[in-house]
Design an enzyme around this catalytic site. Structure first.
Site, PDB file in Angstrom:
ATOM      1  N   ALA A  29       0.694  -1.285   0.144  1.00 33.62           N
ATOM      2  CA  ALA A  29      -0.053   0.063  -0.092  1.00 33.62           C
ATOM      3  C   ALA A  29       0.833   1.316   0.036  1.00 33.62           C
ATOM      4  O   ALA A  29       0.639   2.173   0.777  1.00 33.62           O
ATOM      5  CB  ALA A  29      -1.128  -0.012   1.179  1.00 33.62           C
TER       6      ALA A  29
ATOM      7  N   HIS B 238       6.730   5.782   1.766  1.00 36.87           N
ATOM      8  CA  HIS B 238       7.550   4.845   1.225  1.00 36.87           C
ATOM      9  C   HIS B 238       8.377   5.386   0.191  1.00 36.87           C
ATOM     10  O   HIS B 238       9.627   5.045   0.276  1.00 36.87           O
ATOM     11  CB  HIS B 238       6.759   3.669   0.801  1.00 36.87           C
ATOM     12  CG  HIS B 238       5.690   3.097   1.671  1.00 36.87           C
ATOM     13  ND1 HIS B 238       4.661   3.113   1.544  1.00 36.87           N
ATOM     14  CD2 HIS B 238       6.196   2.545   3.124  1.00 36.87           C
ATOM     15  CE1 HIS B 238       4.063   2.353   2.675  1.00 36.87           C
ATOM     16  NE2 HIS B 238       4.748   1.876   3.447  1.00 36.87           N
TER      17      HIS B 238
ATOM     18  N   VAL C 229       7.150  11.693   6.343  1.00 30.74           N
ATOM     19  CA  VAL C 229       6.316  12.722   5.407  1.00 30.74           C
ATOM     20  C   VAL C 229       4.963  12.978   5.714  1.00 30.74           C
ATOM     21  O   VAL C 229       4.408  11.968   6.080  1.00 30.74           O
ATOM     22  CB  VAL C 229       6.478  11.877   4.088  1.00 30.74           C
ATOM     23  CG1 VAL C 229       5.832  12.745   2.995  1.00 30.74           C
ATOM     24  CG2 VAL C 229       8.002  11.457   3.703  1.00 30.74           C
TER      25      VAL C 229
END
Length: 288
Positions: A32, A37, A176
């Site tokens: 996902a 990432h 993030v």
């Protein structure tokens, strides 16, 4: 990008890369994929000649009441994103290949994993550390990049690598965030539109803690009281924990001392979705 499903093939590929003197970085995920990432992959690419991305929804780090079955698994989309991000090898094994029928050994993560996330999710860190150790051995990585959003997980992994003398450098990467401050997470998709608006209280509470720090407030009890007020302003928010720890040992502290890194740790349920976040708190000597 080469897609690998078999652990033996992954290990042989990694061994071949090492024999060619390739510097290997691994980024471990449960899929996902999102911008968080991708930032880890970018960091890995800046430091390594070969980047391995692992996608494995690890059943051993989910509790019986947790979201293992509904955890998103968009493998085709993830593979496309990984390819575009410049990943060299995507390792996406099935659970029975990582944990065959005869599999018996599990890492016991010790004291650092007993508090906060460890207390809220019994067995989680043992399951996480077991698969991380296995993936480090299969990828033969010189460098592994993990997000700082999961601060306690990062600390547990660093402890394991030290304790077992594993020759992999562990690098933490900054969290993030969305434009409104919410930490990007695969679980954010579970939030309704109203819950998504309320979820910003986690970041707002950390901003409030830093405001108090600038006002020379170093009493952790008073800071947490203010943090709790901010979070409680969201009607669907239920606090699992909100605490301040010494970053070096994850032990709670009463007073913030100069030139030491502390972490404000948050775990909050918004509706049925459990979110975690953290922020660094540091008092400079000149502010005392």
């Amino acid at each position: 990008m080469q897609i690998i499903n078999d652990p033996t093939e992954m290990q042989k590929t990694a061994e071949s890369l090492r024999l060619k003197h390739q510097f290997i970085a691994v980024v471990m995920t449960m899929g996902a994929l999102h911008e968080g990432h991708l930032s880890l992959i970018k960091l890995a690419k800046e430091r390594a000649g070969s980047v391995i991305l692992t996608i494995f929804v690890n059943p051993r780090q989910f509790g019986p009441e947790e979201d293992f079955q509904r955890y998103p698994r968009p493998l085709e989309k993830d593979a496309s994103m990984a390819r575009s991000a410049g990943v060299d090898y995507l390792f996406a094994p099935d659970p029975e290949l990582i944990y065959p029928e005869a599999f018996q050994t599990q890492v016991s993560t010790g004291d650092i994993a007993t508090r906060f996330e460890g207390a809220a999710r019994p067995g989680h860190f043992d399951g996480m550390a077991t698969v991380v150790l296995k993936l480090l051995l299969l990828s033969k990585a010189h460098l592994a990049v993990f997000g700082e959003k999961d601060a306690q997980q990062l600390a547990v992994i660093k402890q394991m690598v030290r304790d077992f003398n594993i020759d992999t450098t562990i690098l933490g990467a900054p969290t993030v965030r969305e434009s409104d401050g919410l930490a990007i997470s695969s679980r954010n998709i579970y939030l309704s539109s109203e819950e998504r608006k309320q979820a910003t209280v986690l970041n707002e509470s950390m901003c409030r803690a830093r405001e108090l720090l600038h006002m020379k407030q170093t009493d952790c009890k008073l800071i947490i009281e203010e943090v709790t007020k901010v979070i409680a302003s969201a009607p669907d928010a239920i606090i699992d924990y909100a605490t301040i720890v010494d970053e070096s040992n994850f032990r709670e502290t009463a007073i913030l001392k100069p030139d030491i890194n502390y972490l404000l740790l948050l775990a909050v349920k918004i509706g049925s979705t459990r979110l975690i976040d953290n922020g660094v708190l540091r008092v400079s000597q000149q502010d005392v």
